[in-house]
Design a protein around this motif. Structure first.
Motif, mmCIF file in Angstrom:
data_model
loop_
_atom_site.group_PDB
_atom_site.id
_atom_site.type_symbol
_atom_site.label_atom_id
_atom_site.label_comp_id
_atom_site.label_asym_id
_atom_site.label_seq_id
_atom_site.Cartn_x
_atom_site.Cartn_y
_atom_site.Cartn_z
ATOM 1 N N LEU A 13 0.865 -1.181 0.000
ATOM 2 C CA LEU A 13 0.000 0.000 0.000
ATOM 3 C C LEU A 13 0.902 1.231 0.000
ATOM 4 O O LEU A 13 1.786 1.355 0.850
ATOM 5 C CB LEU A 13 -0.907 -0.007 1.226
ATOM 6 N N HIS A 14 0.667 2.131 -0.956
ATOM 7 C CA HIS A 14 1.549 3.285 -1.141
ATOM 8 C C HIS A 14 0.723 4.526 -1.442
ATOM 9 O O HIS A 14 -0.146 4.511 -2.325
ATOM 10 C CB HIS A 14 2.511 3.006 -2.299
ATOM 11 N N ALA A 15 0.978 5.608 -0.716
ATOM 12 C CA ALA A 15 0.324 6.893 -0.963
ATOM 13 C C ALA A 15 1.029 7.578 -2.124
ATOM 14 O O ALA A 15 2.101 8.162 -1.961
ATOM 15 C CB ALA A 15 0.385 7.763 0.290
ATOM 16 N N CYS A 16 0.420 7.514 -3.308
ATOM 17 C CA CYS A 16 1.117 7.926 -4.527
ATOM 18 C C CYS A 16 0.811 9.350 -4.964
ATOM 19 O O CYS A 16 1.545 9.915 -5.782
ATOM 20 C CB CYS A 16 0.798 6.960 -5.657
ATOM 21 N N ARG A 17 -0.273 9.941 -4.443
ATOM 22 C CA ARG A 17 -0.612 11.308 -4.853
ATOM 23 C C ARG A 17 -1.217 12.063 -3.680
ATOM 24 O O ARG A 17 -2.022 11.529 -2.928
ATOM 25 C CB ARG A 17 -1.593 11.300 -6.019
ATOM 26 N N LEU A 18 -0.807 13.333 -3.556
ATOM 27 C CA LEU A 18 -1.330 14.219 -2.514
ATOM 28 C C LEU A 18 -1.503 15.586 -3.151
ATOM 29 O O LEU A 18 -0.559 16.123 -3.752
ATOM 30 C CB LEU A 18 -0.334 14.277 -1.351
ATOM 31 N N ALA A 19 -2.695 16.157 -3.052
ATOM 32 C CA ALA A 19 -2.960 17.445 -3.683
ATOM 33 C C ALA A 19 -3.858 18.282 -2.789
ATOM 34 O O ALA A 19 -4.791 17.769 -2.172
ATOM 35 C CB ALA A 19 -3.603 17.252 -5.061
#
Length: 223
Positions: free
Chosen positions: A199-205
């Motif tokens: 599980l990877h947090a790939c985008r933050l906006a």
């Protein structure tokens, strides 16, 4: 010992300005200190060694890798925390789950939706469970990226609409597709399918806390 994203590697700063930092957390590293002397090494402590003013805004589970934002002032912390609380921050994750998921029915854009209320399992903390009567409303959007038929897994994009602890892990387990490498919610065989939680947090906006311009950061998954 689980394989991690090189916990001894130098701190990886994706972005910095006067108000906040965006960092890439490796799998296996706590986001904030835990209880006990053996749980003091964490992302926030490492960041504060270089940036003493850095303040925690949100967290990722220890096994989850990916993007984390920290504020550089109390004002920025309040603004960013408010944005998270009001669901004004766009978060996207990549996960590999057990089994070959079917595409959502009657979805013109290919995104499915899991709407299952979550509550702490007090007898087995830190575990969470689905509870229709007492659980807090919890919603996750998902979209299939591709299937690996040889390994019997599916790679997904995930977007948590709400931000409950362990939400993605609990929701996927609840629909019969636990995340590979998840020692808490998967069967022993699925948990042993990877050396880490996939599980990877790939985008933050989010909107910049000062100027309001839309800021978007991406980090490709290391698996």
């Amino acid at each position: 010992m689980p394989n991690t994203d090189s916990l001894s590697a130098p701190l990886e700063i994706v972005h910095t300005d006067d108000l906040f930092l965006v960092l890439r957390k490796p799998s296996g590293l706590l986001a904030v200190p835990g209880r006990g002397e053996d749980k003091q090494d964490c992302l926030s402590t490492r960041v504060q060694q270089q940036h003493p003013e850095a303040l925690v805004v949100h967290r990722l589970d220890m096994g989850t890798s990916g993007l984390v934002v920290m504020a550089r002032s109390r004002e920025a912390q309040r603004a960013l925390s408010k944005a998270f609380a009001e669901r004004a921050v766009h978060k996207r994750y990549v996960a590999v789950v057990d089994g070959l998921m079917a595409a959502p029915a009657d979805s013109p854009d290919g995104w499915g939706r899991i709407d299952l209320p979550i509550i702490v399992d007090w007898a087995r903390r830190p575990l969470r469970v689905i509870d229709a009567e007492r659980g807090k409303p919890s919603v996750t959007r998902w979209q299939i990226q591709h299937h690996d038929r040889q390994r019997n897994t599916t790679r997904l994009l995930l977007e948590p609409v709400t931000g409950r602890s362990h939400q993605l892990r609990v929701h996927l387990q609840a629909i019969g597709h636990p995340i590979v490498g998840d020692a808490l919610y998967a069967t022993p065989a699925v948990a042993a399918g990877a050396g880490r939680l996939l599980l990877h947090a790939c985008r933050l906006a989010f909107a910049h806390p000062l100027g309001g311009q839309w800021m978007q950061f991406e980090s490709p998954p290391p698996f």
